[in-house]
Design a protein around this motif. Structure first.
Motif, PDB file in Angstrom:
ATOM      1  N   ASP A 161      15.096  -2.722   1.526  1.00  0.00           N
ATOM      2  CA  ASP A 161      14.793  -3.046   0.127  1.00  0.00           C
ATOM      3  C   ASP A 161      13.287  -3.187  -0.091  1.00  0.00           C
ATOM      4  O   ASP A 161      12.829  -3.773  -1.058  1.00  0.00           O
ATOM      5  CB  ASP A 161      15.570  -4.293  -0.338  1.00  0.00           C
ATOM      6  CG  ASP A 161      15.423  -5.432   0.646  1.00  0.00           C
ATOM      7  OD1 ASP A 161      14.552  -5.336   1.539  1.00  0.00           O
ATOM      8  OD2 ASP A 161      16.183  -6.414   0.527  1.00  0.00           O
ATOM      9  N   ARG A 162      12.517  -2.613   0.847  1.00  0.00           N
ATOM     10  CA  ARG A 162      11.066  -2.694   0.707  1.00  0.00           C
ATOM     11  C   ARG A 162      10.504  -1.379   0.178  1.00  0.00           C
ATOM     12  O   ARG A 162      10.758  -0.313   0.724  1.00  0.00           O
ATOM     13  CB  ARG A 162      10.476  -2.995   2.085  1.00  0.00           C
ATOM     14  CG  ARG A 162       9.039  -3.354   1.973  1.00  0.00           C
ATOM     15  CD  ARG A 162       8.512  -4.028   3.195  1.00  0.00           C
ATOM     16  NE  ARG A 162       7.107  -3.661   3.205  1.00  0.00           N
ATOM     17  CZ  ARG A 162       6.437  -3.279   4.266  1.00  0.00           C
ATOM     18  NH1 ARG A 162       7.039  -3.242   5.427  1.00  0.00           N
ATOM     19  NH2 ARG A 162       5.172  -2.943   4.161  1.00  0.00           N
ATOM     20  N   GLU A 163       9.770  -1.461  -0.919  1.00  0.00           N
ATOM     21  CA  GLU A 163       9.190  -0.253  -1.492  1.00  0.00           C
ATOM     22  C   GLU A 163       7.858   0.056  -0.804  1.00  0.00           C
ATOM     23  O   GLU A 163       6.980  -0.793  -0.711  1.00  0.00           O
ATOM     24  CB  GLU A 163       8.972  -0.425  -2.994  1.00  0.00           C
ATOM     25  CG  GLU A 163       8.478   0.861  -3.633  1.00  0.00           C
ATOM     26  CD  GLU A 163       8.666   0.893  -5.144  1.00  0.00           C
ATOM     27  OE1 GLU A 163       7.996   0.102  -5.818  1.00  0.00           O
ATOM     28  OE2 GLU A 163       9.470   1.715  -5.621  1.00  0.00           O
ATOM     29  N   PRO A 167      -6.230   2.806   4.387  1.00  0.00           N
ATOM     30  CA  PRO A 167      -6.129   1.851   5.497  1.00  0.00           C
ATOM     31  C   PRO A 167      -4.754   1.906   6.159  1.00  0.00           C
ATOM     32  O   PRO A 167      -3.804   2.444   5.601  1.00  0.00           O
ATOM     33  CB  PRO A 167      -6.358   0.492   4.826  1.00  0.00           C
ATOM     34  CG  PRO A 167      -6.106   0.706   3.373  1.00  0.00           C
ATOM     35  CD  PRO A 167      -6.368   2.150   3.078  1.00  0.00           C
ATOM     36  N   ASN A 168      -4.675   1.335   7.326  1.00  0.00           N
ATOM     37  CA  ASN A 168      -3.412   1.229   8.036  1.00  0.00           C
ATOM     38  C   ASN A 168      -2.361   0.557   7.175  1.00  0.00           C
ATOM     39  O   ASN A 168      -2.642  -0.418   6.501  1.00  0.00           O
ATOM     40  CB  ASN A 168      -3.588   0.375   9.305  1.00  0.00           C
ATOM     41  CG  ASN A 168      -3.913   1.261  10.486  1.00  0.00           C
ATOM     42  OD1 ASN A 168      -3.544   2.443  10.509  1.00  0.00           O
ATOM     43  ND2 ASN A 168      -4.619   0.711  11.458  1.00  0.00           N
ATOM     44  N   GLY A 169      -1.165   1.088   7.207  1.00  0.00           N
ATOM     45  CA  GLY A 169      -0.063   0.457   6.489  1.00  0.00           C
ATOM     46  C   GLY A 169       0.011   0.825   5.028  1.00  0.00           C
ATOM     47  O   GLY A 169       0.854   0.320   4.293  1.00  0.00           O
ATOM     48  N   SER A 170      -0.875   1.724   4.565  1.00  0.00           N
ATOM     49  CA  SER A 170      -0.847   2.036   3.133  1.00  0.00           C
ATOM     50  C   SER A 170       0.271   3.016   2.790  1.00  0.00           C
ATOM     51  O   SER A 170       0.569   3.232   1.614  1.00  0.00           O
ATOM     52  CB  SER A 170      -2.214   2.583   2.689  1.00  0.00           C
ATOM     53  OG  SER A 170      -2.565   3.698   3.479  1.00  0.00           O
ATOM     54  N   GLY A 171       0.900   3.633   3.788  1.00  0.00           N
ATOM     55  CA  GLY A 171       2.054   4.498   3.507  1.00  0.00           C
ATOM     56  C   GLY A 171       1.794   5.975   3.752  1.00  0.00           C
ATOM     57  O   GLY A 171       2.593   6.826   3.346  1.00  0.00           O
ATOM     58  N   LYS A 172       0.715   6.295   4.459  1.00  0.00           N
ATOM     59  CA  LYS A 172       0.364   7.699   4.681  1.00  0.00           C
ATOM     60  C   LYS A 172       1.426   8.430   5.509  1.00  0.00           C
ATOM     61  O   LYS A 172       1.890   9.511   5.144  1.00  0.00           O
ATOM     62  CB  LYS A 172      -1.002   7.798   5.390  1.00  0.00           C
ATOM     63  CG  LYS A 172      -2.141   7.116   4.638  1.00  0.00           C
ATOM     64  CD  LYS A 172      -3.485   7.288   5.330  1.00  0.00           C
ATOM     65  CE  LYS A 172      -3.569   6.690   6.729  1.00  0.00           C
ATOM     66  NZ  LYS A 172      -3.452   5.226   6.787  1.00  0.00           N
ATOM     67  N   SER A 173       1.812   7.811   6.618  1.00  0.00           N
ATOM     68  CA  SER A 173       2.824   8.450   7.465  1.00  0.00           C
ATOM     69  C   SER A 173       4.167   8.518   6.746  1.00  0.00           C
ATOM     70  O   SER A 173       4.919   9.488   6.897  1.00  0.00           O
ATOM     71  CB  SER A 173       2.997   7.682   8.778  1.00  0.00           C
ATOM     72  OG  SER A 173       1.836   7.801   9.559  1.00  0.00           O
ATOM     73  N   THR A 174       4.443   7.494   5.969  1.00  0.00           N
ATOM     74  CA  THR A 174       5.688   7.492   5.198  1.00  0.00           C
ATOM     75  C   THR A 174       5.737   8.715   4.287  1.00  0.00           C
ATOM     76  O   THR A 174       6.746   9.424   4.233  1.00  0.00           O
ATOM     77  CB  THR A 174       5.786   6.193   4.362  1.00  0.00           C
ATOM     78  OG1 THR A 174       5.765   5.091   5.260  1.00  0.00           O
ATOM     79  CG2 THR A 174       7.059   6.175   3.529  1.00  0.00           C
ATOM     80  N   LEU A 175       4.632   8.974   3.608  1.00  0.00           N
ATOM     81  CA  LEU A 175       4.572  10.133   2.720  1.00  0.00           C
ATOM     82  C   LEU A 175       4.874  11.421   3.491  1.00  0.00           C
ATOM     83  O   LEU A 175       5.707  12.235   3.077  1.00  0.00           O
ATOM     84  CB  LEU A 175       3.185  10.219   2.064  1.00  0.00           C
ATOM     85  CG  LEU A 175       2.935  11.493   1.230  1.00  0.00           C
ATOM     86  CD1 LEU A 175       3.875  11.533   0.022  1.00  0.00           C
ATOM     87  CD2 LEU A 175       1.473  11.574   0.776  1.00  0.00           C
TER      88      LEU A 175
HETATM   89  N1  LIG Z   1      10.771   2.783   9.780  1.00  0.00           N
HETATM   90  C1  LIG Z   1      10.157   1.742   9.183  1.00  0.00           C
HETATM   91  N2  LIG Z   1      10.786   0.551   9.150  1.00  0.00           N
HETATM   92  C2  LIG Z   1      10.191  -0.515   8.558  1.00  0.00           C
HETATM   93  N3  LIG Z   1       8.983  -0.485   7.982  1.00  0.00           N
HETATM   94  C3  LIG Z   1       8.320   0.666   7.996  1.00  0.00           C
HETATM   95  C4  LIG Z   1       8.859   1.844   8.595  1.00  0.00           C
HETATM   96  N4  LIG Z   1       7.987   2.843   8.454  1.00  0.00           N
HETATM   97  C5  LIG Z   1       6.933   2.323   7.796  1.00  0.00           C
HETATM   98  N5  LIG Z   1       7.124   1.015   7.511  1.00  0.00           N
HETATM   99  C6  LIG Z   1       6.205   0.128   6.833  1.00  0.00           C
HETATM  100  O1  LIG Z   1       5.688   0.813   5.736  1.00  0.00           O
HETATM  101  C7  LIG Z   1       4.319   0.566   5.586  1.00  0.00           C
HETATM  102  C8  LIG Z   1       3.564   1.880   5.598  1.00  0.00           C
HETATM  103  O2  LIG Z   1       3.611   2.413   6.925  1.00  0.00           O
HETATM  104  P1  LIG Z   1       2.977   3.833   7.279  1.00  0.00           P
HETATM  105  O3  LIG Z   1       3.541   4.826   6.329  1.00  0.00           O
HETATM  106  O4  LIG Z   1       3.212   4.068   8.718  1.00  0.00           O
HETATM  107  O5  LIG Z   1       1.465   3.571   6.974  1.00  0.00           O
HETATM  108  P2  LIG Z   1       0.162   4.340   7.474  1.00  0.00           P
HETATM  109  O6  LIG Z   1       0.597   5.631   8.075  1.00  0.00           O
HETATM  110  O7  LIG Z   1      -0.639   4.509   6.247  1.00  0.00           O
HETATM  111  O8  LIG Z   1      -0.489   3.445   8.469  1.00  0.00           O
HETATM  112  C9  LIG Z   1       3.912  -0.373   6.708  1.00  0.00           C
HETATM  113  O9  LIG Z   1       3.872  -1.691   6.212  1.00  0.00           O
HETATM  114  C10 LIG Z   1       5.011  -0.206   7.704  1.00  0.00           C
HETATM  115  O10 LIG Z   1       5.211  -1.399   8.404  1.00  0.00           O
END
Ligand SMILES: Nc1ncnc2c1ncn2[C@@H]1O[C@H](COP(=O)(O)OP(=O)(O)O)[C@@H](O)[C@H]1O
Ligand SMILES: [Mg+2]
Lengths: 254, 470
Positions: free
Chosen positions: A15-17, A37-45
């Motif tokens: 439930d985390r956006e 910065p780290n954690g901004s969601g780049k890898s997520t994208l």
């Molecule tokens: N599989 C996952 N489960 C829980 N949290 C996640 C997962 N993937 C990413 N997150 C969270 O989403 C946020 C963005 O992560 P990420 O996309 O890896 O950032 P970045 O690549 O910019 O460092 C972070 O707070 C990370 O902890």
């Protein structure tokens, strides 16, 4: 020209956006950089574009040349031309690079057609030479026991072999020393061209000295907060991300 | 008994098809002294075999099911419902495919046996239910004095060699199923390789079960005389029936001084088959017995190939791959009995469990105190595909004495979802990704297979994995 279009994308895990209304238009022929910065969601994208099953798109869309790819399986997206060079590539024990790439290329051929082995190896060796990889590399299992630098090089080798329409490079520079960085960048640059669009994700502007982007986007907290040309990257290098931090995110943090 | 119309059931599994055939001889269901008399009469066997069978029947009936350690699924074998002997006639197996009756020949043609024979084999025996339909050895190999024939013929034609070793490596009462085989055996191969002869190409047997509710009990005896070398391969398939089918073989290998025997199995039973097999080799001084055992399919497989190292510097090896698909149980392993100084044994076992499949490894390594310079290496690795998959390991290693060494490693791993995603991102479907991972897991073992068999094995794994996802 083809377009990879991200349209007001909202993505959650549990439930985390994590992505909160992100839009981006990447046409072939261009290189866009995403910094943040780290954690901004780049890898997520990057992973959401590739179709990772852990993430839920709650609203918005991802369009490949006008068609939504959200319902497509990751492998169908890959065959359509989306490639992700992973920040943390997985190991595949016992499967050699040569066999793996062969299977990946074979998967792109029409049913009943066989990959031509001689041509395949000629191309593989050509790309390995480009990336200054020794020949015996092909008989090593994919990423198994690789150093950080070897893993990144192997990702670029795969990209060179699969010739994607849109390549997403997630922190390809991390773990590389300056010599390796130059080799990898050279490999990436050789794949630039009118048929290819690239999204280069990085934490540091260093990489952008070697892979010079057409546009730079700054990503904070799941959104693009600023876009500009390559000069923006230099500004980030000099001033850090603070100036770009969103007011509301600050409010939350306060 | 048979429909005049050809009945053909195909699905994606290679062996899952069936042509109707006429059986001239049918011992009916159930096993008792009368069944044994029927089998002996049809086969025209000597009295000592008749007595051997009847003694074995007693042992079979006396021995309890080994369910105190083995799967309770064994209780679902209804011995009275099984047919113990089915054949088209008591005549000798044919030496050319043209002579093999059409209704049997087309089965083997479809399985590609005559083609493989032409390509890379030194000899082939093809068994259809109880009897060999075809048995032939290349002329050049026969000229070297190599004997390759059905064991039914061998006990009549070569009693002097056959009787000397028959039942000596695996005594009738070794276990309940070796007793059952000894009572009802029919078919299987007999091989004798004279001193110093090295057979350059593999000899192959193919075991085909065609009939429903059938029990196949082949009996194989291979003797490599001093300094001889031979590779034997067996393949097996059956069509899928709703009812249980039983396959219970006994295989005895004898490697005399300095001889080498390599025995390769690629089984692909359909998942209604109980596959309960006893395999053991005897290795004399400087001899080597190597089992390469690949188990795919069946409902329950229980098989623990063994080597008794009886002479100095003898070597024993078991390389095994087991794939337990949904609902299947592969209970496999190895037995290494060191009975002389400086003997060495090696066990490498890899298992894959898919869906609700279960893979069990049972090992037995015994090095007694009075021996010197013995070594064993045991490695067992399990790969679990789904969360419902299961694996168990029961290694029993008894190494006594100070001059002996033993090394044991075991691992359990899983194909992670990240790994699958990574491979999918390169364009492979989930099933292709699974197949490739599984093939990677067994890759180092598959390399030891002859080319033709490693290709076959890869294909079998692909088929299994296709069914396991989505
Ligand atoms: N599989 C996952 N489960 C829980 N949290 C996640 C997962 N993937 C990413 N997150 C969270 O989403 C946020 C963005 O992560 P990420 O996309 O890896 O950032 P970045 O690549 O910019 O460092 C972070 O707070 C990370 O902890
Ligand atoms: Mg990241």
């Amino acid at each position: 020209m083809k377009h990879l279009k991200i349209d007001n994308l909202h993505v959650s895990i549990g439930d985390r956006e994590i992505l909160r209304g992100l839009s981006l238009d990447l046409p072939t022929g261009q290189v866009h950089a995403i910094m943040g910065p780290n954690g901004s969601g780049k890898s997520t994208l990057a992973k959401v574009i590739a179709g990772h099953p852990d993430y839920t798109v709650t609203s918005g869309d991802i369009l490949f040349d006008g068609e939504s790819i959200l319902v497509m399986e990751p492998d169908a997206r890959a065959r359509q031309g989306i490639f992700l060079a992973f920040q943390y590539p997985s190991e595949i024990p016992g499967v050699t690079i040569a066999n793996f790439l062969r299977a990946a290329l074979q998967a792109r051929l029409p049913e009943g057609e066989e990959l031509e082995a001689t041509e395949y190896y000629a191309k593989l060796y050509e790309k390995m030479d480009l990336l200054e990889m020794p020949r015996n590399f092909t008989s090593r299992a994919v990423n198994e026991g690789f150093s950080g630098g070897e893993k990144k090089r192997c990702e670029i080798l795969q990209m060179a072999m699969l010739q994607p329409t849109f390549a997403l490079l997630d922190e390809t520079d991390s773990g590389l020393d300056i010599d390796a960085l130059k080799i990898v960048s050279h490999g990436v640059n050789s794949l630039r061209g009118p048929e290819t669009g690239m999204l280069v994700i990085t934490h540091y502007q260093r990489l952008l000295n070697y892979i010079v982007p057409d546009f730079v986007h700054v990503m904070i907290n799941g959104r693009i907060v600023e876009s500009g040309t390559k000069e923006l990257a230099l500004k980030l290098e000099a001033e850090g991300y603070d100036w770009a931090t969103e007011p509301e995110a600050e409010a939350v943090g306060a | 008994m048979s429909n005049t119309q050809t009945q053909l059931d195909i699905d994606r599994e290679k062996g899952n098809f069936r042509y109707d055939v006429d059986y001239e001889f049918d011992a009916g269901t159930g096993l008792n002294e009368k069944t044994i008399d029927y089998i002996c009469d049809v086969k025209g066997e000597p009295d000592w075999i008749r007595q051997f069978r009847k003694d074995a029947l007693k042992k079979f009936l006396e021995k309890p099911m080994p369910t105190h350690w083995a799967s309770h699924d064994l209780e679902n074998i209804i011995f009275d419902k099984i047919r113990y002997y089915l054949s088209q006639g008591g005549q000798k197996p044919k030496k050319t495919w043209d002579e093999v009756p059409e209704d049997v020949k087309r089965t083997f043609e479809r399985l590609g046996i005559p083609e493989q024979e032409r390509k890379f084999l030194a000899g082939v025996e093809a068994q259809f239910d109880s009897e060999a339909a075809y048995s032939n050895i290349k002329e050049a190999v026969g000229k070297q004095g190599v004997i390759f024939m059905g064991s039914t013929d061998a006990l009549k034609e070569r009693p002097e060699i056959f009787r000397k070793w028959f039942g000596k490596v695996i005594p009738t009462g070794d276990n309940k199923f070796s007793a059952l085989n000894s009572a009802a055996f029919s078919g299987g191969s007999f091989i004798y390789v004279p001193p110093g002869v090295k057979v350059s190409h593999p000899l192959q047997a193919y075991f085909r079960i065609n009939a429903e509710n059938f029990g196949q009990f082949e009996r194989t005896l291979i003797i490599a005389d001093e300094g001889a070398e031979v590779t034997y391969m067996e393949g097996c398939t059956a069509p899928k029936f709703d009812t249980a089918t039983l396959h219970s073989a006994v295989v005895e290998l004898v490697a005399l001084k300095g001889a080498k025997i390599q025995y390769i199995t690629v089984q692909n039973w359909s998942n209604n088959v109980f596959n309960l097999v006893t395999k053991r080799g005897l290795a004399m001084e400087d001899a080597e017995v190597k089992w390469i055992d690949c188990n795919i399919g069946s409902r329950l497989t229980m098989k623990y190939p063994g080597v008794v190292m009886k002479g100095r510097r003898a070597r024993g090896e078991v390389i095994s791959i087991a794939l337990a698909g949904d609902g299947q149980h592969q209970d496999t392993g190895a037995k290494m009995v060191h009975a002389a100084d400086e003997t060495t044994s090696n066990i490498v076992s890899k298992s894959i469990s898919v869906g609700t499949g279960r893979a069990t490894y049972r090992g037995l390594v015994n090095i007694p105190r009075h021996l010197k310079g013995c070594k064993n290496n045991t490695e067992c690795d399990a790969l679990l595909i789904n969360t419902s998959s299961r694996t168990d390991t029961y290694p029993a290693i008894t190494v006594r004495g100070t001059g002996n060494a033993c090394q044991h490693e075991a691992s359990v791993s899983q194909v992670s979802s990240e790994q699958i995603f990574y491979m999918q991102q390169r364009g492979l479907t989930e099933a292709q990704a699974m197949s490739l991972s599984v093939n990677g897991f067994v890759n180092d073992l598959v390399r030891q297979f002859p080319m033709e068999y490693s290709v076959e094995l890869k294909r079998l794994i692909d088929l299994e994995m296709e069914g396991s996802v989505g």
